[in-house]
Design a protein around this motif. Structure first.
Motif, short mmCIF file in Angstrom:
data_model
loop_
_atom_site.label_atom_id
_atom_site.label_comp_id
_atom_site.label_asym_id
_atom_site.label_seq_id
_atom_site.Cartn_x
_atom_site.Cartn_y
_atom_site.Cartn_z
N UNK A 247 -0.98 -12.06 3.78
CA UNK A 247 -2.08 -11.28 3.20
C UNK A 247 -1.67 -9.82 3.00
N UNK A 248 -0.97 -9.28 3.99
CA UNK A 248 -0.50 -7.89 3.86
C UNK A 248 0.47 -7.78 2.70
N UNK A 249 1.38 -8.76 2.57
CA UNK A 249 2.33 -8.76 1.45
C UNK A 249 1.60 -8.88 0.13
N UNK A 250 0.58 -9.74 0.09
CA UNK A 250 -0.22 -9.91 -1.13
C UNK A 250 -0.91 -8.59 -1.49
N UNK B 52 1.17 -2.68 -5.62
CA UNK B 52 2.32 -2.38 -6.47
C UNK B 52 2.00 -2.71 -7.92
N UNK B 53 1.33 -3.84 -8.14
CA UNK B 53 0.94 -4.24 -9.50
C UNK B 53 0.01 -3.22 -10.12
N UNK B 54 -0.97 -2.76 -9.31
CA UNK B 54 -1.89 -1.73 -9.82
C UNK B 54 -1.11 -0.47 -10.14
N UNK B 55 -0.19 -0.10 -9.25
CA UNK B 55 0.60 1.11 -9.46
C UNK B 55 1.43 0.98 -10.74
#
Length: 135
Positions: free
Chosen positions: A61-64, A70-73
């Motif tokens: 979950x933390x990785x997700x 990261x995807x948002x960034x």
């Protein structure tokens, strides 16, 4: 006396049955204790597996969440890059428009000068032609 012998036999039978039952109870108690120990060990092992699974799920979950962040960034960076590129394209379009307008004005001015020069030369040639005729 026969009754007494029968009673004694009966008491011995009962004592023997009681000893067997006590032995069975002891065996059952030992079996129950072993079963409880095994169940306790299995429960501890299962609890350990559950805890490990929960840790793995938490890590996933933390990785997700990191991946989503990261995807948002990346999306935000791409949007900013797109806005910057659109701004640069607007500047380039405006510069191109100004350059075309300046070229058109320069061509118009040069065309007017050439027309004026051609008219002047034509007049000069006409004047020269008249002078020759006059002579």
């Amino acid at each position: 006396q026969h009754e007494l012998g029968d009673a004694r036999d009966r008491v011995r039978e009962l004592e023997h049955a009681m000893t067997r039952k006590e032995s069975l109870v002891a065996e059952m108690s030992e079996g129950l204790r072993r079963a409880e120990d095994e169940a306790s060990s299995e429960a501890e092992m299962l609890a350990s597996h559950v805890e490990e699974s929960q840790d793995r799920i938490s890590a996933l979950l933390a990785e997700l969440q990191r991946t989503e962040a990261d995807g948002r960034s990346v999306r935000e960076q791409m949007r900013a890059e797109l806005r910057r590129a659109e701004g640069e394209a607007d500047v380039l379009r405006a510069t191109l428009r100004e350059s075309r307008e300046a070229q058109e004005a320069l061509l118009s001015e040069q065309s007017a000068q050439l027309t004026h020069e051609m008219q002047s030369r034509s007049r000069e040639q006409e004047d020269a032609g008249r002078r020759e005729e006059e002579l």
